[in-house]
Design an enzyme around this catalytic site. Structure first.
Site, PDB file in Angstrom:
ATOM      1  N   HIS A 173      41.095  38.919  25.199  1.00 18.50           N
ATOM      2  CA  HIS A 173      41.695  40.255  25.119  1.00 18.50           C
ATOM      3  C   HIS A 173      40.588  41.311  25.055  1.00 18.50           C
ATOM      4  CE1 HIS A 173      43.992  43.690  23.726  1.00 18.50           C
ATOM      5  NE2 HIS A 173      45.058  43.069  24.192  1.00 18.50           N
ATOM      6  N   GLU A 216      45.061  43.272  32.492  1.00 14.23           N
ATOM      7  CA  GLU A 216      45.241  44.392  31.577  1.00 14.23           C
ATOM      8  C   GLU A 216      44.133  45.425  31.789  1.00 14.23           C
ATOM      9  OE1 GLU A 216      47.833  43.343  28.028  1.00 14.23           O
ATOM     10  OE2 GLU A 216      45.803  42.860  27.458  1.00 14.23           O
TER      11      GLU A 216
HETATM   12  C1  PEP Z   1      47.697  44.817  24.875  1.00 16.69           C
HETATM   13  O1  PEP Z   1      46.835  45.281  24.122  1.00 16.69           O
HETATM   14  O2  PEP Z   1      47.643  43.639  25.242  1.00 16.69           O
HETATM   15  C2  PEP Z   1      48.776  45.691  25.316  1.00 16.69           C
HETATM   16  C3  PEP Z   1      49.420  45.377  26.406  1.00 16.69           C
HETATM   17  O3  PEP Z   1      49.004  46.776  24.514  1.00 16.69           O
HETATM   18  P1  PEP Z   1      49.992  48.004  24.811  1.00 16.69           P
HETATM   19  O4  PEP Z   1      51.278  47.447  25.358  1.00 16.69           O
HETATM   20  O5  PEP Z   1      50.166  48.655  23.480  1.00 16.69           O
HETATM   21  O6  PEP Z   1      49.285  48.874  25.811  1.00 16.69           O
END
Ligand code: PEP
Length: 245
Positions: free
Chosen positions: A95, A164
């Site tokens: 992450h 992400e």
């Molecule tokens: C994350 O940190 O994996 C994430 C998706 O956070 P958010 O949905 O708050 O952007």
């Protein structure tokens, strides 16, 4: 493949919040089909959430937010994959917050991926660029390849990848958010690298109002949810939209 919705509670919830949240999600997703759901509470509440979900029920699975790749030994404060094996089916690795705050690099993340596979747990491997630039996609692929070093073709089918973009995480009310089309373009690139058996998720400020933008895309197999997973109604709303309600 059935859409996958993963809740990352991060370092949030006390014992009673965690119990209430898990109970509400469980009750609202009663007899819920058409989507796979994974809850990733903090380590310390895994046991409690497991007992609420009754882990023998396959509808909602449990995941950890992190792991340490060694089996056991003098690693004060760490939790190994073999310990998590008793409770979890999934583990989030790589992450961006762990890369940023704890200095984790691709080599270390690769060790975690292999540790998960050794114990038959599914790693949810996160990759994503810090800032959008011309080189973003090259960098994402480089990270992906390094984190997956030594993983066989068969093992790739036992991994989930989450794209992400860091600039799109936790920005729902203030900043830039990746469009469905942009997220799809990167997920397609990832899919070409890992093969079509590997689910590829999108994560970054997804809410029940925006989940359609991502889940409707051809190369996006599900979503990883941070902030919106801390409210049972919002999270259940996302799960319902993900299965096309
Ligand atoms: C994350 O940190 O994996 C994430 C998706 O956070 P958010 O949905 O708050 O952007």
């Amino acid at each position: 493949m059935q859409p996958l919705v993963v809740a990352n509670w991060k370092m949030n919830t006390g014992i009673s919040d965690a119990s209430v949240l898990a109970t509400m999600v469980r009750n609202q997703l009663h007899e819920f089909n058409g989507v796979d759901v994974v809850l990733c509470p903090p380590f310390i509440w895994l046991q409690e959430v497991a007992s609420i979900l009754e882990i023998s029920d396959p509808r909602i699975k449990l995941g950890a937010q992190n792991c340490y790749p060694e089996k056991d030994g003098p690693f004060t404060g760490e939790i190994s994959v073999s310990m998590l094996q008793e409770l979890c089916s999934y583990i989030i690795v790589g992450h961006s917050e762990r890369r940023e705050h704890f200095g984790e690099n691709n080599e270390f993340i690769n060790e975690k991926v292999h540790a998960c596979l050794r114990y038959n747990l599914t790693p949810i491997l996160c990759v994503g660029e810090k800032q959008k630039s011309e080189n973003s996609q090259k960098k994402i692929l480089k990270d992906l390849i390094e984190c997956l070093e030594g993983v066989t073709k068969d093992e790739l089918a036992k991994i989930v990848v989450a794209y992400e973009p860091v600039w799109s995480i936790s920005t729902a009310t203030q900043g830039d958010i990746a469009s469905g089309e942009y997220a799809n373009e990167v997920c397609e690139l990832i899919k070409k690298e890992v093969g079509k058996e590997t689910p590829v998720l999108y994560g970054g400020s997804v809410t029940s109002l925006t989940v359609d933008n991502y889940i409707s895309q051809k190369s996006i197999d599900g979503v990883l949810i941070g902030g919106s997973s801390l409210n049972a109604n919002n999270f259940v709303g996302i799960c319902k939209k993900a299965r096309g309600e």
